[in-house]
Design an enzyme around this catalytic site. Structure first.
Site, PDB file in Angstrom:
ATOM      1  N   THR A  16       0.881  -1.149   0.000  1.00 23.20           N
ATOM      2  CA  THR A  16       0.000   0.000   0.000  1.00 23.20           C
ATOM      3  C   THR A  16       0.910   1.187   0.000  1.00 23.20           C
ATOM      4  O   THR A  16       1.968   1.102   0.594  1.00 23.20           O
ATOM      5  CB  THR A  16      -0.734   0.043   1.352  1.00 23.20           C
ATOM      6  OG1 THR A  16      -1.527  -1.091   1.475  1.00 23.20           O
ATOM      7  CG2 THR A  16      -1.554   1.294   1.505  1.00 23.20           C
ATOM      8  N   ARG A  63     -14.480  -6.901   0.796  1.00 27.80           N
ATOM      9  CA  ARG A  63     -13.439  -6.829   1.822  1.00 27.80           C
ATOM     10  C   ARG A  63     -12.798  -5.433   1.845  1.00 27.80           C
ATOM     11  O   ARG A  63     -12.449  -4.883   0.819  1.00 27.80           O
ATOM     12  CB  ARG A  63     -12.367  -7.879   1.536  1.00 27.80           C
ATOM     13  CG  ARG A  63     -11.213  -7.910   2.547  1.00 27.80           C
ATOM     14  CD  ARG A  63     -10.004  -7.117   2.083  1.00 27.80           C
ATOM     15  NE  ARG A  63      -8.826  -7.367   2.934  1.00 27.80           N
ATOM     16  CZ  ARG A  63      -7.681  -6.713   2.823  1.00 27.80           C
ATOM     17  NH1 ARG A  63      -7.530  -5.781   1.911  1.00 27.80           N
ATOM     18  NH2 ARG A  63      -6.667  -6.983   3.619  1.00 27.80           N
ATOM     19  N   VAL A  64     -12.662  -4.911   3.040  1.00 26.11           N
ATOM     20  CA  VAL A  64     -11.964  -3.642   3.223  1.00 26.11           C
ATOM     21  C   VAL A  64     -10.732  -3.917   4.070  1.00 26.11           C
ATOM     22  O   VAL A  64     -10.809  -4.623   5.075  1.00 26.11           O
ATOM     23  CB  VAL A  64     -12.867  -2.618   3.933  1.00 26.11           C
ATOM     24  CG1 VAL A  64     -12.089  -1.349   4.267  1.00 26.11           C
ATOM     25  CG2 VAL A  64     -14.079  -2.291   3.069  1.00 26.11           C
ATOM     26  N   GLY A  65      -9.615  -3.397   3.656  1.00 25.68           N
ATOM     27  CA  GLY A  65      -8.373  -3.604   4.397  1.00 25.68           C
ATOM     28  C   GLY A  65      -8.155  -2.524   5.442  1.00 25.68           C
ATOM     29  O   GLY A  65      -9.058  -1.746   5.766  1.00 25.68           O
ATOM     30  N   ASP A  66      -6.929  -2.469   5.939  1.00 26.99           N
ATOM     31  CA  ASP A  66      -6.613  -1.491   6.974  1.00 26.99           C
ATOM     32  C   ASP A  66      -6.392  -0.092   6.420  1.00 26.99           C
ATOM     33  O   ASP A  66      -6.563   0.897   7.130  1.00 26.99           O
ATOM     34  CB  ASP A  66      -5.367  -1.935   7.747  1.00 26.99           C
ATOM     35  CG  ASP A  66      -4.145  -2.074   6.846  1.00 26.99           C
ATOM     36  OD1 ASP A  66      -4.314  -2.411   5.655  1.00 26.99           O
ATOM     37  OD2 ASP A  66      -3.016  -1.855   7.326  1.00 26.99           O
ATOM     38  N   THR A 124       1.453  -0.610   6.525  1.00 26.75           N
ATOM     39  CA  THR A 124       1.255  -1.419   5.331  1.00 26.75           C
ATOM     40  C   THR A 124       1.455  -2.875   5.713  1.00 26.75           C
ATOM     41  O   THR A 124       2.141  -3.162   6.691  1.00 26.75           O
ATOM     42  CB  THR A 124       2.247  -1.011   4.217  1.00 26.75           C
ATOM     43  OG1 THR A 124       2.049  -1.833   3.066  1.00 26.75           O
ATOM     44  CG2 THR A 124       3.690  -1.168   4.667  1.00 26.75           C
ATOM     45  N   GLY A 125       0.838  -3.772   4.965  1.00 27.80           N
ATOM     46  CA  GLY A 125       1.029  -5.191   5.270  1.00 27.80           C
ATOM     47  C   GLY A 125      -0.286  -5.938   5.297  1.00 27.80           C
ATOM     48  O   GLY A 125      -1.230  -5.579   4.580  1.00 27.80           O
ATOM     49  N   ASP A 126      -0.329  -6.969   6.139  1.00 26.00           N
ATOM     50  CA  ASP A 126      -1.523  -7.800   6.226  1.00 26.00           C
ATOM     51  C   ASP A 126      -2.623  -7.048   6.982  1.00 26.00           C
ATOM     52  O   ASP A 126      -2.732  -7.119   8.200  1.00 26.00           O
ATOM     53  CB  ASP A 126      -1.167  -9.116   6.931  1.00 26.00           C
ATOM     54  CG  ASP A 126      -2.402  -9.977   7.182  1.00 26.00           C
ATOM     55  OD1 ASP A 126      -3.526  -9.577   6.781  1.00 26.00           O
ATOM     56  OD2 ASP A 126      -2.246 -11.055   7.790  1.00 26.00           O
ATOM     57  N   GLY A 127      -3.427  -6.350   6.209  1.00 28.52           N
ATOM     58  CA  GLY A 127      -4.426  -5.458   6.787  1.00 28.52           C
ATOM     59  C   GLY A 127      -5.470  -6.159   7.623  1.00 28.52           C
ATOM     60  O   GLY A 127      -5.973  -5.597   8.605  1.00 28.52           O
TER      61      GLY A 127
END
Ligand SMILES: *[C@@H]1O[C@H](CO)[C@@H](O)[C@H](O)[C@H]1NC(C)=O
Ligand SMILES: *[C@@H]1O[C@H](CO)[C@@H](O)[C@H](O)[C@H]1NC(C)=O
Length: 346
Positions: free
Chosen positions: A206, A234-237, A257-260
């Protein structure tokens, strides 16, 4: 005293001011990953006296246009149905106002829409089809976000029985087949985390950006096309306030950033800013935010950048298979180009 008695004093003062000014680490741009042209675009705004909000918007928009690593903007990270959707947010650390959009369809400039939510509504967060209609009404162009690249990622995924995917506890076995899936009885809670596969770095990045101007005005923002093969909706972080980024001009800013799906549960950007508020330097603030998550999820893929209002910055990341160092991009006074910084993961 005759003629110009104040001059030497003024000269000393001017020299001191110059010394402070020339060493001043402000303005400052820091962003996740070596997305240098985004850094450059933001710097161009800040160094010519523009606002950190404009800098963050222009910087993230640069990545949306360039499709940084295929993880920002159109034509990347197709979901289970092959569609690319976008998430973004922008935060004003002076007013604490935020604009955010998630699951945005058919509009390329997600951070622009987030800014429009902040400036042309009394809301903070719009999602999905309705967010796209709002964007259109604000003059954003509707376009297909699918490209040959996203189509080929999608068809390759279909060819390999929809692997990998984000389904669990369903039938048919999601590790072997495509859907449609039906729920299975929940498995008993287990403390052991499933063995993490090697991280596909490109499926999770991201752009997250922090910009600080000479007066200490802090703005942050993010933009992403989310996780590849996500379940539609799906919504991420990234667009979540305090997860993807957070700004408070009385302290500083952070972006993650990363595994949201994991990171958003811990609001790491908010946590990092609060750590700085309690006196932590930016590097320590970032490390503590990562450590907080690791206490619950020992192995996850993630990184965070932090900067305080006086221009110090740092970063931290969490070691995962295939991910041991995190690179990020910085622009500060005295440089003629973005500086790539690297940190070893915890
Ligand atoms: C996409 O693929 C089609 C068919 O293979 C091709 O005709 C077209 O030129 C490609 N477009 C781009 C932008 O590469
Ligand atoms: C920012 O961090 C630096 C380095 O730790 C520190 O010296 C400075 O006082 C901090 N600024 C603020 C406003 O806390």
């Amino acid at each position: 005293m005759e003629g110009g008695g104040g001059s030497p004093m003024l000269l000393v003062l001017a020299a001191q001011l110059y010394a402070v000014y020339s060493q001043s680490p402000l303005p400052l741009v820091v962003n996740t990953w070596p997305f240098h042209s985004a850094t450059q675009a933001a710097w161009k705004v800040l160094s010519s006296g523009g606002s950190p909000l404009d800098a963050v918007e222009k910087g993230c928009a640069q990545c949306e246009v360039e499709q940084c690593d295929g993880t920002v903007g159109y034509g990347g990270s197709p979901d289970e149905s092959g569609e690319t959707t976008l998430d973004a947010m922008i935060m004003n650390g002076n007013t604490m106002k935020v604009g955010a959009v998630a699951n945005l369809r058919r509009i390329k400039n997600a951070i622009g829409v987030a800014r429009a939510v902040m400036e042309h509504t009394k809301h903070t967060f719009l999602v999905g089809e309705s967010a796209s209609l709002f964007a259109e009404s604000m003059g954003f162009v509707c376009e297909d976000l699918t490209t040959n690249r996203s189509l080929s990622i999608y068809s390759k995924w279909l060819d390999q029985q929809c692997q990998p995917n984000f389904r669990t506890n369903v039938t048919p076995n999601p590790e072997k087949s495509c859907g449609p899936y039906k729920p299975l009885k929940p498995l008993p809670e287990s403390k052991t985390t499933s063995i993490q596969k090697k991280v596909d770095l490109r499926s999770h990045d991201t752009i997250g950006m922090i910009a600080v101007d000479r007066s200490g005005f802090v703005a942050t923002g993010t933009s992403t096309n989310g996780a590849s093969h996500k379940i539609p909706g799906r919504v991420g972080d990234s667009p979540m306030i305090g997860a993807g980024s957070y700004a408070d001009s009385s302290v500083g800013g952070a972006a993650a950033t990363g595994d949201g799906d994991t990171m958003m549960r811990f609001l790491p950007s908010y946590q990092a800013v609060e750590n700085m508020r309690m006196g932590a330097d930016p590097t320590t603030a970032c490390q503590k935010a990562i450590a907080r998550i690791q206490k619950h999820v020992p192995v996850f893929f993630g990184a965070i950048i932090c900067a305080n209002r006086t221009g110090s910055y740092g970063a931290a990341c969490s070691k995962a298979p295939g991910f041991t160092q995190f690179r990020y991009s910085v622009y500060k006074p005295g440089r003629s180009q973005p500086l790539e910084e690297m940190v070893d993961c915890l």
